[in-house]
Design a protein around this motif. Structure first.
Motif, PDB file in Angstrom:
ATOM      1  N   VAL A  54      12.045  -0.497   5.519  1.00  0.00           N
ATOM      2  CA  VAL A  54      10.945   0.645   5.510  1.00  0.00           C
ATOM      3  C   VAL A  54       9.996   0.176   6.935  1.00  0.00           C
ATOM      4  CG1 VAL A  54       8.909   1.648   4.278  1.00  0.00           C
ATOM      5  CG2 VAL A  54      10.656   0.781   3.119  1.00  0.00           C
ATOM      6  N   THR A  55      10.179   1.457   7.650  1.00  0.00           N
ATOM      7  CA  THR A  55       9.492   1.026   8.997  1.00  0.00           C
ATOM      8  C   THR A  55       8.405   2.038   9.307  1.00  0.00           C
ATOM      9  OG1 THR A  55      11.117   2.115  10.188  1.00  0.00           O
ATOM     10  CG2 THR A  55      11.252  -0.421   9.849  1.00  0.00           C
ATOM     11  N   GLY A  56       7.483   1.923  10.001  1.00  0.00           N
ATOM     12  CA  GLY A  56       6.703   3.172  10.687  1.00  0.00           C
ATOM     13  C   GLY A  56       5.599   3.759   9.769  1.00  0.00           C
ATOM     14  N   SER A  57       5.173   3.058   8.770  1.00  0.00           N
ATOM     15  CA  SER A  57       4.521   3.502   7.830  1.00  0.00           C
ATOM     16  C   SER A  57       2.874   3.366   8.083  1.00  0.00           C
ATOM     17  CB  SER A  57       4.479   2.745   6.309  1.00  0.00           C
ATOM     18  OG  SER A  57       6.068   3.123   5.779  1.00  0.00           O
ATOM     19  N   LYS A  58       2.063   4.572   7.845  1.00  0.00           N
ATOM     20  CA  LYS A  58       0.639   4.671   8.051  1.00  0.00           C
ATOM     21  C   LYS A  58       0.179   5.172   6.838  1.00  0.00           C
ATOM     22  CE  LYS A  58       1.293   5.242  12.993  1.00  0.00           C
ATOM     23  NZ  LYS A  58       0.768   6.116  14.182  1.00  0.00           N
ATOM     24  N   ALA A  59      -0.923   4.717   6.480  1.00  0.00           N
ATOM     25  CA  ALA A  59      -1.878   5.320   5.357  1.00  0.00           C
ATOM     26  C   ALA A  59      -3.027   5.946   5.514  1.00  0.00           C
ATOM     27  CB  ALA A  59      -2.025   4.262   4.164  1.00  0.00           C
ATOM     28  N   ASP A  60      -3.339   7.025   5.229  1.00  0.00           N
ATOM     29  CA  ASP A  60      -4.486   7.698   5.279  1.00  0.00           C
ATOM     30  C   ASP A  60      -5.079   8.220   3.906  1.00  0.00           C
ATOM     31  OD1 ASP A  60      -6.684   9.141   6.293  1.00  0.00           O
ATOM     32  OD2 ASP A  60      -5.507  10.585   7.420  1.00  0.00           O
ATOM     33  N   VAL A  61      -5.760   7.338   3.535  1.00  0.00           N
ATOM     34  CA  VAL A  61      -6.204   7.675   1.970  1.00  0.00           C
ATOM     35  C   VAL A  61      -7.512   7.419   1.734  1.00  0.00           C
ATOM     36  CG1 VAL A  61      -3.825   6.568   1.197  1.00  0.00           C
ATOM     37  CG2 VAL A  61      -5.907   5.148   1.638  1.00  0.00           C
ATOM     38  N   GLN A  62      -7.926   8.103   0.531  1.00  0.00           N
ATOM     39  CA  GLN A  62      -9.295   8.180   0.224  1.00  0.00           C
ATOM     40  C   GLN A  62      -9.554   7.667  -1.157  1.00  0.00           C
ATOM     41  OE1 GLN A  62     -10.612  12.327   0.552  1.00  0.00           O
ATOM     42  NE2 GLN A  62     -10.405  12.344   2.860  1.00  0.00           N
ATOM     43  N   PRO A  63      -9.584   6.345  -1.162  1.00  0.00           N
ATOM     44  CA  PRO A  63      -9.674   5.606  -2.751  1.00  0.00           C
ATOM     45  C   PRO A  63     -11.292   5.624  -3.224  1.00  0.00           C
ATOM     46  CG  PRO A  63      -9.469   4.117  -1.239  1.00  0.00           C
ATOM     47  CD  PRO A  63      -9.407   5.360  -0.366  1.00  0.00           C
ATOM     48  N   SER A  64     -11.228   5.566  -4.483  1.00  0.00           N
ATOM     49  CA  SER A  64     -12.411   4.985  -5.160  1.00  0.00           C
ATOM     50  C   SER A  64     -11.886   3.492  -5.711  1.00  0.00           C
ATOM     51  CB  SER A  64     -12.933   5.823  -6.363  1.00  0.00           C
ATOM     52  OG  SER A  64     -13.042   7.139  -5.779  1.00  0.00           O
ATOM     53  N   ILE A  65     -12.796   2.665  -5.350  1.00  0.00           N
ATOM     54  CA  ILE A  65     -12.232   1.278  -5.656  1.00  0.00           C
ATOM     55  C   ILE A  65     -13.102   0.536  -6.670  1.00  0.00           C
ATOM     56  CG2 ILE A  65     -11.816  -1.018  -4.304  1.00  0.00           C
ATOM     57  CD1 ILE A  65     -11.575   0.500  -1.800  1.00  0.00           C
ATOM     58  N   THR A  66     -12.668  -0.265  -7.573  1.00  0.00           N
ATOM     59  CA  THR A  66     -13.497  -1.184  -8.557  1.00  0.00           C
ATOM     60  C   THR A  66     -12.574  -2.447  -8.244  1.00  0.00           C
ATOM     61  OG1 THR A  66     -13.802   0.862  -9.978  1.00  0.00           O
ATOM     62  CG2 THR A  66     -14.228  -1.354 -10.869  1.00  0.00           C
ATOM     63  N   ALA A  67     -13.533  -3.423  -8.020  1.00  0.00           N
ATOM     64  CA  ALA A  67     -12.982  -4.524  -7.894  1.00  0.00           C
ATOM     65  C   ALA A  67     -14.014  -5.806  -8.349  1.00  0.00           C
ATOM     66  CB  ALA A  67     -12.904  -4.881  -6.071  1.00  0.00           C
ATOM     67  N   SER A  68     -13.180  -6.792  -8.753  1.00  0.00           N
ATOM     68  CA  SER A  68     -13.740  -7.901  -9.498  1.00  0.00           C
ATOM     69  C   SER A  68     -13.118  -9.100  -8.997  1.00  0.00           C
ATOM     70  CB  SER A  68     -13.950  -7.998 -10.941  1.00  0.00           C
ATOM     71  OG  SER A  68     -12.498  -7.947 -11.487  1.00  0.00           O
ATOM     72  N   GLY A  69     -13.392 -10.334  -9.782  1.00  0.00           N
ATOM     73  CA  GLY A  69     -12.823 -11.603  -9.347  1.00  0.00           C
ATOM     74  C   GLY A  69     -11.171 -11.625  -9.880  1.00  0.00           C
ATOM     75  N   ASP A  70     -11.057 -10.689 -10.828  1.00  0.00           N
ATOM     76  CA  ASP A  70      -9.494 -10.922 -11.402  1.00  0.00           C
ATOM     77  C   ASP A  70      -8.667  -9.823 -10.802  1.00  0.00           C
ATOM     78  OD1 ASP A  70     -10.069 -12.732 -13.161  1.00  0.00           O
ATOM     79  OD2 ASP A  70     -11.217 -11.501 -14.542  1.00  0.00           O
ATOM     80  N   SER A  71      -9.150  -8.468 -10.342  1.00  0.00           N
ATOM     81  CA  SER A  71      -8.342  -7.561 -10.083  1.00  0.00           C
ATOM     82  C   SER A  71      -9.267  -6.380  -9.215  1.00  0.00           C
ATOM     83  CB  SER A  71      -7.758  -6.918 -11.147  1.00  0.00           C
ATOM     84  OG  SER A  71      -8.818  -6.058 -12.097  1.00  0.00           O
ATOM     85  N   ALA A  72      -8.306  -5.436  -8.545  1.00  0.00           N
ATOM     86  CA  ALA A  72      -9.142  -4.520  -7.824  1.00  0.00           C
ATOM     87  C   ALA A  72      -8.218  -3.166  -8.321  1.00  0.00           C
ATOM     88  CB  ALA A  72      -8.752  -4.645  -6.308  1.00  0.00           C
ATOM     89  N   VAL A  73      -8.755  -2.109  -8.443  1.00  0.00           N
ATOM     90  CA  VAL A  73      -8.179  -0.807  -8.898  1.00  0.00           C
ATOM     91  C   VAL A  73      -8.533   0.171  -7.947  1.00  0.00           C
ATOM     92  CG1 VAL A  73      -8.204   0.880 -10.542  1.00  0.00           C
ATOM     93  CG2 VAL A  73      -8.506  -1.372 -11.341  1.00  0.00           C
ATOM     94  N   PHE A  74      -7.650   0.876  -7.260  1.00  0.00           N
ATOM     95  CA  PHE A  74      -7.727   2.069  -6.446  1.00  0.00           C
ATOM     96  C   PHE A  74      -7.477   2.955  -7.053  1.00  0.00           C
ATOM     97  CE2 PHE A  74      -7.282  -1.910  -4.006  1.00  0.00           C
ATOM     98  CZ  PHE A  74      -7.750  -1.839  -2.762  1.00  0.00           C
ATOM     99  N   ASP A  75      -8.262   4.120  -7.343  1.00  0.00           N
ATOM    100  CA  ASP A  75      -7.831   5.440  -7.678  1.00  0.00           C
ATOM    101  C   ASP A  75      -7.813   6.553  -6.415  1.00  0.00           C
ATOM    102  OD1 ASP A  75      -7.853   5.312 -10.586  1.00  0.00           O
ATOM    103  OD2 ASP A  75      -9.739   4.794 -10.520  1.00  0.00           O
ATOM    104  N   PHE A  76      -6.698   6.984  -5.753  1.00  0.00           N
ATOM    105  CA  PHE A  76      -6.550   7.895  -4.759  1.00  0.00           C
ATOM    106  C   PHE A  76      -7.066   9.294  -5.057  1.00  0.00           C
ATOM    107  CE2 PHE A  76      -3.572   4.298  -4.139  1.00  0.00           C
ATOM    108  CZ  PHE A  76      -4.239   3.730  -3.017  1.00  0.00           C
ATOM    109  N   ASN A  77      -7.868   9.674  -4.264  1.00  0.00           N
ATOM    110  CA  ASN A  77      -8.311  11.046  -4.456  1.00  0.00           C
ATOM    111  C   ASN A  77      -7.367  12.134  -3.614  1.00  0.00           C
ATOM    112  OD1 ASN A  77     -10.582  10.320  -5.704  1.00  0.00           O
ATOM    113  ND2 ASN A  77     -11.573   9.660  -3.884  1.00  0.00           N
TER     114      ASN A  77
END
Length: 509
Positions: A54-77
């Protein structure tokens, strides 16, 4: 060149945020972070693993992020996308290449579990709906074109499941189920329903191996395939096709009412096809064969498809008032030496004379025999087949004009010609040979008499006859005895070769 300091600062802050999400669990506990909506644009690292690239990948995302010491959650809009220049599988002799992929991550949730053990692929989970568009997919079995996918993803990256609908630019639509395994294996299930000529044309424009001369007028087929790609690149394929009242034409042969299930397996360098009951109302290359039934299997090396083994459980059909049958057994065709014996039983001589495209033919009686058929890259051959009339015999009538041309004009031959105008035979037997040029040779022996010749004295005749079977079938196909599609196809072929003929009765050669 002027520098946009605000844009540069924004990129630095986004990278710092992502780095912080990964490092903070290592530095502190009991913390939390909420970002209602971020805007992240970044280049993704290339991936090279287990034959996948997998080559040449680019991300253009708008996430809502909830993070803590155990995990991070990204909800993409909406409008969150990942663009990939190239995704390829090169771990087999038939590489797969997807170019210019655009993956829409709207309604997708990405969870990074810091507290779990294992690799990152085992700690990152994805769930939601995705839309993927590939500008071009290339594979030896596929016609290069664009494809799209809509469906759901669920699971960790190391054990991801993808389910949805796959559509080719030509119009083929299939249900897709992909399961990735932690050891690098991939299982793929594909299923589709094909109905009518439009779907068949879409298949022909999608798969390179689709028979060019196959057309379908009506009926349906439910097809499916299970592919398993092992972690070391080994490929196993199981396929199935359930046919229901399929009517169409293959090359210059029409078929109707094709029904039943065909199963196929590809493993290593061997392929197997089998059927538990394939039937057809009629198969017509010029002379119709009806009530066809086949149960059996065929196994062969992929590189030598005609050098396999045919295992027959049941193979029979009706033909010219009688029957055709292949006895149950296993027939080894390797080396071109194998023969498939076709038994003829109670074939009507009267029906045979009716379908033959010549005037003045007639006869009665029943014929039975055995014709051993072999196959090679050159075509079909028959050596020393035998056919004979059932007791008590019958009658044979052959046209005088052609017999004169075949046998000559001397007085002895005149007697033969006259005898065959109304020959009452008690014995009719012949050997049958057919070579790869299409020439059929009959060494015919007749015993009987003509009541109107020499007072009905007994006559014994040995006659050698030759027939150009392709030319005979062409004449039958042009006469419209198969169907209009075959007639039109044959006419176009003859026009292209400059050998156009008009349909109609021809004299016996």
């Amino acid at each position: 060149m002027p520098v946009n300091r605000n844009a540069t600062l924004s990129r630095m802050m986004r990278r710092a945020l992502m780095t912080g999400l990964l490092l903070c669990p290592l530095m502190a506990a009991g913390w939390s972070l909420v970002v209602e909506q971020g805007d992240i644009g970044m280049a993704l690292p290339d991936i090279h693993t287990a034959g996948w690239e997998v080559t040449g990948s680019k991300a253009d995302v708008q996430p809502s992020i909830t993070a803590s010491g155990d995990s991070a959650v990204f909800d993409f809009n909406p409008a969150s996308v990942v663009v990939t220049e190239r995704l390829a599988y090169t771990g087999s002799e038939q590489p797969l290449l997807l170019q210019d992929l655009r993956t829409n991550l709207s309604d997708v949730t990405l969870t990074i579990d810091y507290g779990a053990s294992g690799t990152w692929a085992e700690r990152i989970a994805v769930k939601g709906k995705v839309k993927v568009e590939a500008n071009r997919i290339t594979h030896p079995r596929l016609v290069p074109q664009a494809w799209s996918f809509r469906g759901n993803v669920a699971g960790h990256l190391a054990n991801l499941r993808i389910q949805g609908t796959l559509v080719s630019n030509a119009g083929v639509e299939a249900d897709l189920d992909v399961q990735l395994s932690p050891d690098g294996a991939v299982s793929i299930s594909v299923g589709s329903v094909i109905e009518g000529p439009d779907d068949v044309r879409a298949l022909a424009a999608t798969f390179t191996g689709w028979p060019e001369l196959l057309s379908v007028d009506s009926g349906s087929a439910r097809v499916s395939a299970e592919l398993h790609l092992g972690p070391k690149g080994g490929l196993a394929v199981d396929g199935a096709a359930t046919l229901d009242e399929v009517n169409g034409v293959f090359n210059r042969t029409a078929f109707t009412g094709l029904t039943g299930e065909v199963l196929a397996t590809l493993e290593g360098d061997r392929m197997t096809a089998r059927s538990t009951g394939l039937t057809a109302e009629q198969v017509n290359p010029g002379i119709p064969v009806s009530a066809v039934h086949f149960t059996g299997s065929y196994t062969a090396p992929i590189s030598k498809k005609l050098a396999g083994k045919l295992a027959v459980q049941q193979a029979n059909a009706q033909f010219l008032g009688g029957s055709l049958r292949i006895p149950p057994g296993t027939y080894d065709l390797a080396g071109g030496a194998g023969r498939i014996p076709v038994e003829l039983q109670d074939i009507s001589l009267a029906r045979l004379m009716e379908v033959y495209p010549a005037e003045g033919l007639g006869g009665s009686g029943l014929l039975s025999g055995l014709i051993p058929i072999s196959f090679s890259s050159d075509g079909v051959q028959v050596e020393q087949g035998r056919v004979s009339a059932e007791s008590p015999g019958g009658r044979l009538q052959l046209p005088a004009d052609k017999l004169q041309g075949m046998l000559g004009g001397n007085q002895a031959m005149d007697v033969v010609v006259k005898a065959l105008q109304n020959f009452h035979y008690s014995v009719l037997s012949s050997t049958i040979d057919y070579d790869d040029t299409g020439k059929l040779t009959l060494d015919l022996r007749l015993e009987g008499n003509n009541p109107e010749v020499r007072g009905g004295q007994p006559v014994v005749l040995n006659v050698n006859l030759e027939e150009d079977i392709p030319a005979l079938l062409t004449s039958l196909q042009l006469s419209g005895s198969v169907n209009e599609a075959v007639t039109e196809r044959v006419r176009k072929l003859l026009q292209g070769s400059g050998q156009e003929q008009k349909p109609g009765k021809e004299a016996v050669p």
